[in-house]
Design a protein around this motif. Structure first.
Motif, PDB file in Angstrom:
ATOM      1  N   SER A 187      11.612  22.547   5.484  1.00  9.85           N
ATOM      2  CA  SER A 187      12.778  23.073   6.205  1.00  9.85           C
ATOM      3  C   SER A 187      14.036  22.765   5.415  1.00  9.85           C
ATOM      4  N   ASP A 188      15.126  23.397   5.820  1.00 10.04           N
ATOM      5  CA  ASP A 188      16.422  23.147   5.191  1.00 10.04           C
ATOM      6  C   ASP A 188      17.459  22.935   6.299  1.00 10.04           C
ATOM      7  N   PRO A 189      17.994  21.759   6.539  1.00  8.71           N
ATOM      8  CA  PRO A 189      17.735  20.550   5.747  1.00  8.71           C
ATOM      9  C   PRO A 189      16.292  20.067   5.897  1.00  8.71           C
ATOM     10  N   ALA A 190      15.816  19.347   4.890  1.00  7.39           N
ATOM     11  CA  ALA A 190      14.446  18.850   4.921  1.00  7.39           C
ATOM     12  C   ALA A 190      14.365  17.581   5.754  1.00  7.39           C
ATOM     13  N   PRO A 191      13.178  17.340   6.332  1.00  3.75           N
ATOM     14  CA  PRO A 191      12.984  16.016   6.916  1.00  3.75           C
ATOM     15  C   PRO A 191      12.914  14.980   5.793  1.00  3.75           C
ATOM     16  N   LYS A 192      13.070  13.718   6.155  1.00  2.00           N
ATOM     17  CA  LYS A 192      12.918  12.659   5.161  1.00  2.00           C
ATOM     18  C   LYS A 192      11.461  12.174   5.152  1.00  2.00           C
ATOM     19  N   THR A 193      11.121  11.411   4.131  1.00  2.69           N
ATOM     20  CA  THR A 193       9.759  10.881   4.046  1.00  2.69           C
ATOM     21  C   THR A 193       9.797   9.361   3.954  1.00  2.69           C
ATOM     22  N   ILE A 194       8.762   8.752   4.504  1.00  2.00           N
ATOM     23  CA  ILE A 194       8.685   7.279   4.558  1.00  2.00           C
ATOM     24  C   ILE A 194       7.225   6.854   4.431  1.00  2.00           C
ATOM     25  N   VAL A 195       6.990   5.666   3.908  1.00  2.00           N
ATOM     26  CA  VAL A 195       5.638   5.079   3.953  1.00  2.00           C
ATOM     27  C   VAL A 195       5.731   3.614   4.405  1.00  2.00           C
ATOM     28  N   GLY A 196       4.651   3.132   4.998  1.00  4.00           N
ATOM     29  CA  GLY A 196       4.457   1.700   5.224  1.00  4.00           C
ATOM     30  C   GLY A 196       3.799   1.171   3.956  1.00  4.00           C
ATOM     31  N   LEU A 197       4.642   0.730   3.016  1.00  2.00           N
ATOM     32  CA  LEU A 197       4.184   0.512   1.638  1.00  2.00           C
ATOM     33  C   LEU A 197       3.062  -0.517   1.511  1.00  2.00           C
ATOM     34  N   SER A 198       3.176  -1.639   2.227  1.00  3.39           N
ATOM     35  CA  SER A 198       2.191  -2.717   2.033  1.00  3.39           C
ATOM     36  C   SER A 198       0.786  -2.328   2.481  1.00  3.39           C
ATOM     37  N   ASN A 199       0.695  -1.264   3.310  1.00  2.69           N
ATOM     38  CA  ASN A 199      -0.640  -0.767   3.673  1.00  2.69           C
ATOM     39  C   ASN A 199      -1.470  -0.526   2.419  1.00  2.69           C
ATOM     40  N   VAL A 200      -0.819  -0.034   1.350  1.00  4.01           N
ATOM     41  CA  VAL A 200      -1.547   0.478   0.189  1.00  4.01           C
ATOM     42  C   VAL A 200      -2.352  -0.628  -0.506  1.00  4.01           C
ATOM     43  N   SER A 201      -1.884  -1.863  -0.373  1.00  4.04           N
ATOM     44  CA  SER A 201      -2.546  -2.968  -1.079  1.00  4.04           C
ATOM     45  C   SER A 201      -3.340  -3.883  -0.151  1.00  4.04           C
ATOM     46  N   GLN A 202      -3.452  -3.495   1.124  1.00  2.71           N
ATOM     47  CA  GLN A 202      -4.226  -4.347   2.043  1.00  2.71           C
ATOM     48  C   GLN A 202      -5.671  -4.425   1.564  1.00  2.71           C
ATOM     49  N   GLY A 203      -6.213  -5.621   1.605  1.00  3.21           N
ATOM     50  CA  GLY A 203      -7.600  -5.807   1.172  1.00  3.21           C
ATOM     51  C   GLY A 203      -7.721  -6.103  -0.313  1.00  3.21           C
ATOM     52  N   ALA A 204      -6.644  -5.900  -1.086  1.00  5.26           N
ATOM     53  CA  ALA A 204      -6.678  -6.266  -2.504  1.00  5.26           C
ATOM     54  C   ALA A 204      -6.403  -7.767  -2.615  1.00  5.26           C
ATOM     55  N   SER A 205      -6.776  -8.362  -3.726  1.00 12.73           N
ATOM     56  CA  SER A 205      -6.547  -9.806  -3.833  1.00 12.73           C
ATOM     57  C   SER A 205      -5.051 -10.069  -3.895  1.00 12.73           C
ATOM     58  N   LYS A 206      -4.640 -11.209  -3.348  1.00  8.66           N
ATOM     59  CA  LYS A 206      -3.237 -11.522  -3.148  1.00  8.66           C
ATOM     60  C   LYS A 206      -2.434 -11.425  -4.456  1.00  8.66           C
ATOM     61  N   SER A 207      -3.066 -11.810  -5.560  1.00  9.17           N
ATOM     62  CA  SER A 207      -2.330 -11.838  -6.826  1.00  9.17           C
ATOM     63  C   SER A 207      -2.007 -10.432  -7.349  1.00  9.17           C
ATOM     64  N   TYR A 208      -2.653  -9.391  -6.804  1.00 10.82           N
ATOM     65  CA  TYR A 208      -2.365  -8.027  -7.263  1.00 10.82           C
ATOM     66  C   TYR A 208      -1.511  -7.223  -6.291  1.00 10.82           C
ATOM     67  N   ARG A 209      -1.311  -7.759  -5.088  1.00  8.71           N
ATOM     68  CA  ARG A 209      -0.700  -6.910  -4.057  1.00  8.71           C
ATOM     69  C   ARG A 209       0.692  -6.436  -4.432  1.00  8.71           C
ATOM     70  N   SER A 210       1.523  -7.357  -4.919  1.00 11.46           N
ATOM     71  CA  SER A 210       2.894  -6.983  -5.250  1.00 11.46           C
ATOM     72  C   SER A 210       2.918  -5.928  -6.367  1.00 11.46           C
ATOM     73  N   LEU A 211       2.045  -6.105  -7.353  1.00 14.88           N
ATOM     74  CA  LEU A 211       1.960  -5.133  -8.457  1.00 14.88           C
ATOM     75  C   LEU A 211       1.558  -3.746  -7.947  1.00 14.88           C
ATOM     76  N   ILE A 212       0.550  -3.719  -7.073  1.00 13.06           N
ATOM     77  CA  ILE A 212       0.095  -2.431  -6.523  1.00 13.06           C
ATOM     78  C   ILE A 212       1.225  -1.793  -5.706  1.00 13.06           C
ATOM     79  N   ASN A 213       1.902  -2.612  -4.894  1.00  9.26           N
ATOM     80  CA  ASN A 213       2.992  -2.084  -4.059  1.00  9.26           C
ATOM     81  C   ASN A 213       4.101  -1.474  -4.914  1.00  9.26           C
ATOM     82  N   ARG A 214       4.547  -2.206  -5.930  1.00 13.39           N
ATOM     83  CA  ARG A 214       5.703  -1.673  -6.667  1.00 13.39           C
ATOM     84  C   ARG A 214       5.319  -0.512  -7.577  1.00 13.39           C
TER      85      ARG A 214
END
Ligand code: THG
Length: 266
Positions: A187-214
Motif C-alpha cells: 500500500s501507499d503509504p506502506a505499513p511498517k515491518t517488525i520482527v521479534g529478533l531474538s526468536n531467530v537464535s532461540q535454541g542456539a548455543s548461548k555463545s552464538y546467539r548475539s552473532l546470529i541476532n546481529r
C-alpha cells in the motif's frame, strides 16, 4: 531503526521474580538501561506464569512510568489486558499484537485508533502461521485493510512476519526476509515491518546467539526492516544496526556509527 527493548518479559526468570516480589527498583533499572542504550520503546510482557496478568501488566507499566514517560509496547494476547493497559500509558502506546483473525484484528485496531496508538500485527490467523510467503502476504493485506477500516493509517501498523528459530526451521528466517521486502509494496503509504529478533537464535548455543541476532538484523535491514523487538543492551547488536542503516543508505555516512545511530533513531 525503531528499537523496542525486549527485556521486560516474564519469560526471563529475574523479571518473573521481580513481578512476584513487586521489585520496583529492578524493573525501573531495566527500563532505564534499555532506553539509555538506544531503545525507543519498551516491550512489556508479563510472561506465561502470571496468575493475574491484568494487574501484573498494570504494575509493570506504572513502575516503568515512574522512571520516565517511555513508550510502551503492550505485549499480550488478551484483549482484556490490552484494554486496561492502554488506558494508563502516558506516551503513545504500541499494541503488541494483533493477528489477521478478523474479530481480534477489528477490536485491537479500533482500540489503537481510539488511543491514537500504533499496532503490531502478526501474519497469522486462527489457522496458525502459514507456511507459504504468498499466504503471509495475503494475511498482511488483510491486516492493512482491517486497520484502515478501523481508522488507522497503514503507517500506524507494524506487520510481523513471525520469525521462527533457525534451529527449528532453517528456511523460515530467510523466507521472512522476502515477506519483509514484499510487505512494503502492499500500500501507499506502506505499513511498517517488525520482527521479534531474538526468536531467530532461540535454541542456539548461548555463545552464538548475539552473532546470529546481529547478522540477521543486518540482512533484514538490507531488505527494508523498520523496527525490531530486541536486546538494546547488546552493544554489538546496536552497532550492527547502525552500520547496516548507513550501508543501506538510510543515513548519511558517518564514522561514528553508534553516535550517528543514536542521533538518527526515530
Ligand atoms: N513478535 C512480536 N512480539 C514478540 C515476539 C515476536 N514478543 C516476544 C518475543 N517475540 C520477543 N521477545 C523475546 C524476548 C526474549 C527472548 C526472545 C524473544 C529470548 N529469551 C531467552 C530464550 O528463550 O532463550 C530466555 C531468557 C533468558 O535468556 O534468560 O530469547 O516475535 N510482535
Amino acid at each position: 531503526m525503531f528499537i523496542i527493548g525486549e527485556k521486560i518479559n516474564g519469560m526471563f526468570l529475574p523479571v518473573a521474580a521481580a513481578i512476584r516480589s513487586k521489585d520496583e527498583k529492578f524493573i525501573r533499572g531495566l527500563a532505564a538501561s534499555q532506553m539509555a542504550a538506544g531503545a525507543s520503546a519498551l516491550d512489556v510482557n508479563v510472561g506465561p506464569a502470571s496468575d493475574d496478568p491484568k494487574s501484573a501488566m498494570k504494575w509493570l507499566i506504572e513502575t516503568i512510568q515512574k522512571e520516565g514517560d517511555f513508550r510502551i509496547s503492550i505485549d499480550t494476547s488478551s484483549i482484556e489486558v490490552m484494554e486496561s493497559a492502554v488506558s494508563i500509558c502516558k506516551n503513545r502506546p504500541i499494541l503488541n499484537s494483533a493477528t489477521a483473525s478478523a474479530d481480534k484484528l477489528s477490536r485491537l485496531a479500533a482500540l489503537a485508533a481510539n488511543y491514537k496508538a500504533e499496532l503490531i500485527a502478526l501474519t497469522m490467523d486462527e489457522k496458525g502461521i502459514p507456511s507459504s510467503d504468498e499466504k503471509k502476504l495475503e494475511l498482511a493485506a488483510a491486516i492493512v485493510a482491517g486497520a484502515e477500516n478501523a481508522g488507522l493509517s497503514p503507517s500506524d501498523v507494524y506487520i510481523d512476519p513471525v520469525l521462527l528459530p533457525v534451529a527449528v526451521s532453517q528456511p523460515s528466517p530467510r523466507a521472512a526476509l522476502e515477506v519483509i521486502a514484499q510487505i512494503k509494496l502492499l500500500s501507499d503509504p506502506a505499513p511498517k515491518t517488525i520482527v521479534g529478533l531474538s526468536n531467530v537464535s532461540q535454541g542456539a548455543s548461548k555463545s552464538y546467539r548475539s552473532l546470529i541476532n546481529r547478522t540477521y538484523l543486518a540482512m533484514a535491514i538490507s531488505r527494508g526492516l523498520d523496527a525490531a523487538i530486541c536486546d538494546s543492551l547488546d552493544g554489538e547488536l546496536m552497532a550492527a544496526a547502525a552500520a547496516s542503516e548507513i550501508l543501506a543508505d538510510k543515513f548519511i555516512y558517518c564514522e561514528s556509527f553508534v553516535d550517528s545511530f543514536k542521533k538518527n533513531r526515530k
